[in-house]
Design a protein around this motif. Structure first.
Motif, PDB file in Angstrom:
ATOM      1  N   GLU A  47      -3.858   2.155   2.032  1.00 58.49           N
ATOM      2  CA  GLU A  47      -3.029   2.592   3.158  1.00 58.49           C
ATOM      3  C   GLU A  47      -3.605   3.835   3.834  1.00 58.49           C
ATOM      4  N   HIS A  53      -0.263  10.074   3.128  1.00 60.19           N
ATOM      5  CA  HIS A  53      -1.181   9.992   1.974  1.00 60.19           C
ATOM      6  C   HIS A  53      -2.518  10.683   2.246  1.00 60.19           C
ATOM      7  N   HIS A  75       2.549   5.483   8.596  1.00 57.74           N
ATOM      8  CA  HIS A  75       2.348   4.785   7.319  1.00 57.74           C
ATOM      9  C   HIS A  75       2.139   3.296   7.559  1.00 57.74           C
ATOM     10  N   TYR A  76       1.673   2.616   6.498  1.00 54.71           N
ATOM     11  CA  TYR A  76       1.668   1.150   6.490  1.00 54.71           C
ATOM     12  C   TYR A  76       2.410   0.710   5.242  1.00 54.71           C
ATOM     13  N   HIS A  83       3.526   4.585  -4.109  1.00 56.55           N
ATOM     14  CA  HIS A  83       3.902   4.674  -2.703  1.00 56.55           C
ATOM     15  C   HIS A  83       5.345   5.167  -2.564  1.00 56.55           C
ATOM     16  N   HIS A  84       5.527   6.240  -1.856  1.00 60.92           N
ATOM     17  CA  HIS A  84       6.848   6.812  -1.594  1.00 60.92           C
ATOM     18  C   HIS A  84       7.548   7.396  -2.815  1.00 60.92           C
TER      19      HIS A  84
HETATM   20 ZN    ZN Z   1       3.061   5.299   2.923  1.00 58.58          ZN
END
Ligand code: ZN
Length: 389
Positions: A238, A223, A291-292, A86-87
């Motif tokens: 996500e 994503h 995003h989450y 993530h990221h």
């Molecule tokens: Zn994200």
């Protein structure tokens, strides 16, 4: 005594095997990434529950050797470790970067020399339509894997019917419709088939009245495809929560008269560069990435609005304010962050983390249509306040 010797032999054998495989792995099959979050936890296993080994910080580069459920395996202090994907920003294949860097430093004139034979031996094609889909196979039913834009040129590997197989960055190939290229000689009316949506296309679909009428809004669902984003409780991904949320957001924006451009409209992979390009190639008034969040500690909860430059604080404040008064999760306010999609988009841009899928209460809340719709309402009202001031 004997045991000890055995152990030493075993260790030596292990080190020998590692020394054989490590160099070949690191140059042949690793993908490199840059850490984009302020800190990134390094864990012994691909799980938030695994023991913490250390931390990377923003700007660190890592090579990925394996990938499992949104986790990347790399090496830290010589040990195999795992970090959440993530990221992480993909910086491509390290193998190719290395050779590219080598040719650059050796002699600049050799670049022209090496480029020429390629052009001679391979047919090249140029995109004629504004934006087109790049697909996994030679048919409009094949998966969209990327986008290409007017003026982009590609080497042609092979053809199948009216389709061309082109080479993409990173050594992959994809298929584009030949009738959307400069080589295509199909009449004007047929050339729109398989063209990607553009602002013009969106304009005819949305209403001409409303407070966001005339504004071009890019919605960037984070994503997708091979990139699941954060993995939450119950293995919720996500990308899936983001996809359905984006649909609600777009519905509210279009009801307000906005022309909406989505960087992806279902579950497929789009690179960060392509997301940026889609915004910059259109006359975008605001770019909003959805995003989450995830966090190793379960109690963390709430909504965060990220911006990159000072000129984006107006948009961030406006959206944070309507989100705080509309959605039923606590606001964590606005924060500055150097995310690629924020730093490289020309339009005012924000990235909203709409809740933590690692928190049981947040997760139940954000999965509901009510929540996703209220997020859409908040974003729409925040944009109306921002753009009409
Ligand atoms: Zn994200």
């Amino acid at each position: 005594m004997e045991k000890k010797i055995k152990r030493v032999y075993l260790l030596a054998a292990l080190l020998f095997i590692i020394s054989i495989f490590l160099p070949s792995l690191s140059f042949a099959s690793s993908n490199s990434y840059e850490v984009s979050s302020p800190v990134l936890n390094i864990r012994s296993e691909p799980s938030n529950n695994a023991s913490l080994v250390g931390q990377f910080t923003k700007g660190d580069t890592v090579n990925a050797f394996d990938e499992q459920h949104g986790w990347i395996q790399t090496y830290y202090g010589g040990e195999p470790v795992w970090i959440a994907k993530h990221h992480l920003i993909s910086t491509g294949n390290s193998d190719q970067e290395q050779t590219a860097a080598e040719t650059e430093t050796v002699d600049t004139s050799s670049e022209e020399a090496t480029a020429e034979p390629v052009a001679e031996t391979t047919e090249e094609v140029t995109v004629a339509a504004d934006s087109i889909y790049v697909r996994s196979g030679p048919d409009t039913s094949d998966t969209i894997i990327s986008y290409a834009y007017k003026g982009d040129s590609f080497d042609v590997h092979s053809t199948s019917g009216d389709w061309l197989e082109i080479s993409l960055d990173g050594g992959e190939t994809g298929w584009i419709a030949s009738w959307l290229t400069t080589d295509g000689n199909v009449n004007e009316e047929e050339t729109t088939e398989d063209a990607a949506p553009t602002v013009e296309a969106a304009q005819t679909q949305s209403s001409s009245s409303g407070s966001l009428s005339g504004y071009n809004i890019v919605i960037d669902p984070g994503h997708g495809g091979k990139d699941p984003g954060a993995i939450g409780l119950n293995n919720v991904q996500e990308k899936d929560v983001v996809t359905s949320t984006a649909d609600h957001v777009v519905q509210h924006l279009e009801e307000a008269g906005a022309n909406v451009i989505m960087t992806r409209s279902s579950d497929y992979f789009v690179s960060l560069d392509e997301r940026v390009q889609m915004s910059n190639k259109n006359n975008t008034d605001a770019f909003i990435s959805l995003h989450y969040d995830s966090f190793s500690a379960v109690p963390v909860s709430g909504v965060t609005t990220y911006y990159n430059s000072d000129s984006d604080t107006g948009l961030a404040d406006s959206l944070n304010s309507t989100l705080a008064s509309t959605v039923p999760l606590p606001s964590k306010g606005t924060k500055q962050a150097n995310y690629k999609v924020l730093a490289e988009t020309d339009a005012p841009s924000v990235l909203i983390e709409l809740g933590y899928i690692t928190n049981p209460n947040d997760l139940t809340t954000v999965q509901s249509a009510d929540y996703q719709s209220s997020a859409g309402r908040a974003i729409t009202n925040g944009l109306i306040n921002y753009l009409n001031n």
